[in-house]
Design an enzyme around this catalytic site. Structure first.
Site, PDB file in Angstrom:
ATOM      1  N   ARG A  16      48.499  25.143  13.460  1.00  0.00           N
ATOM      2  CA  ARG A  16      48.296  24.912  12.029  1.00  0.00           C
ATOM      3  C   ARG A  16      49.245  25.704  11.130  1.00  0.00           C
ATOM      4  NH1 ARG A  16      44.089  23.268  14.578  1.00  0.00           N
ATOM      5  NH2 ARG A  16      44.583  25.110  15.775  1.00  0.00           N
ATOM      6  N   LYS A  70      67.452  37.843  24.545  1.00  0.00           N
ATOM      7  CA  LYS A  70      68.582  38.679  24.980  1.00  0.00           C
ATOM      8  C   LYS A  70      68.396  40.117  24.539  1.00  0.00           C
ATOM      9  CE  LYS A  70      71.702  34.780  24.182  1.00  0.00           C
ATOM     10  NZ  LYS A  70      72.729  34.310  23.239  1.00  0.00           N
TER      11      LYS A  70
HETATM   12  C1  NCD Z   1      44.102  31.864  13.536  1.00  0.00           C
HETATM   13  C2  NCD Z   1      45.126  32.930  13.929  1.00  0.00           C
HETATM   14  O1  NCD Z   1      46.219  32.593  14.401  1.00  0.00           O
HETATM   15  O2  NCD Z   1      44.805  34.081  13.703  1.00  0.00           O
HETATM   16  N1  NCD Z   1      44.607  30.570  13.583  1.00  0.00           N
HETATM   17  C3  NCD Z   1      45.231  30.062  12.476  1.00  0.00           C
HETATM   18  O3  NCD Z   1      46.240  30.560  12.042  1.00  0.00           O
HETATM   19  N2  NCD Z   1      44.643  29.021  11.861  1.00  0.00           N
HETATM   20  C4  NCD Z   1      42.809  31.991  14.231  1.00  0.00           C
HETATM   21  C5  NCD Z   1      42.788  32.067  15.731  1.00  0.00           C
HETATM   22  O4  NCD Z   1      43.823  31.939  16.398  1.00  0.00           O
HETATM   23  O5  NCD Z   1      41.696  32.236  16.243  1.00  0.00           O
END
Ligand code: NCD
Length: 312
Positions: free
Chosen positions: A56, A85
């Site tokens: 996302r 590298k």
């Molecule tokens: C979250 C993250 O990367 O911290 N995801 C996100 O960015 N929507 C939540 C998760 O990975 O649990």
């Protein structure tokens, strides 16, 4: 290089409440009339530097920049860049500053985007650093709360799951405290409670009540906003602990039947086993809309940091 005028977003506290409100309000306008902004970032380039997996955050940033008429470059696997590298973050970011106008960085090490910002001559956005902070998820969450609850202030907000390692929680809880949230309910296994330093700072800096709970069912009827999170497998030191804790919570229709009719269920996603599929069709489950709104929150942020005139 003169960095004085460059703004970065490393943690939500880099922005005043006024600025957070400005991004939320602009994100809402962009959601309602996206076509009006389709040339706002023409000729600008966003670099996505992802040293850790993402779906996302990276795609919503890329979509955001494309919808603004800009272009994107970057990597989603550091092994395909010169990092493999042995190149330092400082050197990578110095060069990226010459190629792009703005960059978002996700990194497993806490503080990496902040370090990058010291060497950058373009705005750096933290796309998540270890178990530390995730400010653009917070912007997404604020926009979601604004859309569904009208105000950001004044709700009883519960966080459930991995409150120890969950960076989305760490960023959002302090921000909501700044917005005068009066009560937080913290639902987690004992091993995954909110870090003590964060609890202490919340109590010291804000007039806020923190209630701890072990089970969702015990508190669900009080909650206005339920923020579910995944147990953060990648931050555990051993597999056995993860295996023991991974199925600690499952929100389903039977538990939801005791919740307020206008409660909302949020989740930064990905979900693993915290929300049953039977919740997806319940109007209270807003997590997919939340993911969609992430594009607009990021569009608003990009225009703010680039200083582009969006009254066009
Ligand atoms: C979250 C993250 O990367 O911290 N995801 C996100 O960015 N929507 C939540 C998760 O990975 O649990």
């Amino acid at each position: 290089m003169n960095n004085h005028k460059i703004r970065h977003l490393i943690e939500p506290e880099d922005f005043t409440l006024e600025e957070l409100n400005e991004v939320v309000a602009l994100g809402k306008k962009m959601y309602e009339a996206p076509a009006e902004y389709k040339r706002a970032c023409e000729g600008k380039i966003l670099a996505t530097l992802f040293y850790e997996p993402s779906t996302r955050t990276r795609f919503s940033f890329e979509t955001a920049m494309l919808r603004l008429g800009g272009s994107i470059i970057g990597f989603s696997d550091a092994n395909t860049s010169s990092v493999s590298k042995g190149e330092s973050i400082a050197d990578t970011i110095r060069c990226m500053s010459a190629y792009a106008d703005i960059a978002v960085m996700r990194h497993p090490k806490e503080g990496a985007p902040k370090l990058a910002s010291h060497y950058a001559s373009i705005p750096i956005i933290n796309g998540g650093d270890g178990g530390h902070q995730h400010p653009t998820q917070t912007l997404t969450d604020l926009l979601t709360i604004k859309m569904y609850k009208e105000t950001i202030e004044g709700h009883t907000v519960a966080f459930c799951g991995d409150l120890k390692f969950g960076r989305t929680v760490h960023s959002l809880i302090r921000t909501l405290a700044r917005y005068n949230t009066k009560k937080f309910i913290l639902i987690s296994p004992e091993e995954l409670t909110l870090p003590d330093t964060l609890k202490r700072s919340l109590k010291q800096d804000f007039d806020v009540e923190l209630q701890e709970a072990r089970y969702i069912e015990d508190v669900i009827s009080e909650i206005d906003i339920l923020y579910m999170t995944r147990i953060q497998k990648e931050r555990f030191f051993n597999e056995a602990d993860y295996a023991r804790l991974k199925d600690s919570y499952l929100l389903n229709q039977s538990k939801l039947s005791h919740a307020k009719k206008d409660m909302i269920v949020m989740h930064p996603l990905p979900r693993v086993n915290e929300i049953a599929y039977d919740v997806d069709d319940d109007p209270r489950g807003v997590y997919f809309k939340q993911a969609e709104l992430g594009v607009y929150a990021r569009m608003a942020l990009i225009t703010k940091l680039l200083g582009v005139d969006v009254s066009c």
